[in-house]
Enzyme design. Structure first.
Site, PDB file in Angstrom:
ATOM      1  N   SER A 142       0.840  -1.190   0.000  1.00 58.38           N
ATOM      2  CA  SER A 142       0.000   0.000   0.000  1.00 58.38           C
ATOM      3  C   SER A 142       0.877   1.242   0.000  1.00 58.38           C
ATOM      4  O   SER A 142       2.000   1.229   0.509  1.00 58.38           O
ATOM      5  CB  SER A 142      -0.916  -0.006   1.231  1.00 58.38           C
ATOM      6  OG  SER A 142      -1.885   1.014   1.134  1.00 58.38           O
ATOM      7  N   ASP A 143       0.355   2.309  -0.593  1.00 55.17           N
ATOM      8  CA  ASP A 143       1.095   3.563  -0.625  1.00 55.17           C
ATOM      9  C   ASP A 143       0.123   4.723  -0.768  1.00 55.17           C
ATOM     10  O   ASP A 143      -0.986   4.555  -1.277  1.00 55.17           O
ATOM     11  CB  ASP A 143       2.095   3.586  -1.783  1.00 55.17           C
ATOM     12  CG  ASP A 143       3.151   4.663  -1.581  1.00 55.17           C
ATOM     13  OD1 ASP A 143       4.092   4.412  -0.809  1.00 55.17           O
ATOM     14  OD2 ASP A 143       3.013   5.754  -2.159  1.00 55.17           O
ATOM     15  N   SER A 144       0.552   5.887  -0.316  1.00 54.16           N
ATOM     16  CA  SER A 144      -0.249   7.107  -0.435  1.00 54.16           C
ATOM     17  C   SER A 144       0.599   8.226  -1.013  1.00 54.16           C
ATOM     18  O   SER A 144       1.781   8.331  -0.697  1.00 54.16           O
ATOM     19  CB  SER A 144      -0.787   7.545   0.930  1.00 54.16           C
ATOM     20  OG  SER A 144      -1.667   6.585   1.451  1.00 54.16           O
TER      21      SER A 144
END
Length: 194
Positions: A70-72
């Site tokens: 996951s990444d933002s």
């Protein structure tokens, strides 16, 4: 049991609260290099590529397990921001964000055997109120160094909520992972009961 390719406290807290069995194995990738290779791509694509790259990096050592990456990404006025490298840079980011809207793109991917089998991205809009220098100093005195690990220099589940006048979007996306689509995919792949 899945593997979470992250050591993010907020992502672990989301999975814990949702009752998802996992083991955290942080990914070791050069995020800036991935971003540089995709400099002209739309932010949702970059966030998805980063989430896939993290899961792929961990999947190589855990071939038979489903790995969640996951990444933002944060964009303000067309400018992409990374995690602050120092408290001084964090204050600079907050001064730039003051009175503007943050676009937050949170992506997630599932990889098995080195192959991405699922990915998704969601966006939220966070309206930053006008921030005084006194507030920024007070805020960083209370939240540093924890927010040094956060793109956007905030933890919405902590004092970071005081930065905003309005938030549009899913709470899990704001926390850093589109959790509801992730849970749906985990059910689809037999990791959760349907």
């Amino acid at each position: 049991m899945i593997i979470l390719a992250s050591n993010s406290a907020s992502r672990k807290a989301m999975l814990d609260a949702a009752g998802v069995p996992y083991r955290a194995v942080p990914a070791d990738i050069d995020e800036r290099a991935v971003e540089a290779d995709m400099a002209d791509a739309p932010c949702p694509q970059i966030a998805q590529r980063l989430s896939i790259a993290k899961a792929e990096a961990v999947s190589g050592k855990h071939i038979d397990q489903l790995v969640l990456g996951s990444d933002s990404l944060v964009v303000v006025n067309g400018r992409r921001f990374d995690k602050p490298a120092s408290r001084t840079e964090a204050a600079e980011h907050l001064r730039f964000f003051s009175g503007k809207m943050i676009e937050l793109h949170s992506a997630a991917a599932l990889v098995r055997g080195g192959t991405c089998v699922w990915s998704a991205c969601d966006a939220a809009r966070l309206h930053v109120r006008d921030l005084s220098d006194d507030f920024i100093e007070h805020y960083l005195a209370a939240e540093w160094p924890e927010v040094s690990f956060c793109v956007g220099v905030f933890r919405i589940e902590a004092m970071g909520v005081q930065l905003f006048s309005q938030i549009e979007g899913d709470q899990f996306t704001v926390l850093g992972m589109p959790l509801l689509p992730v849970l749906g995919a985990l059910r689809e792949y037999g990791e959760l009961l349907s």
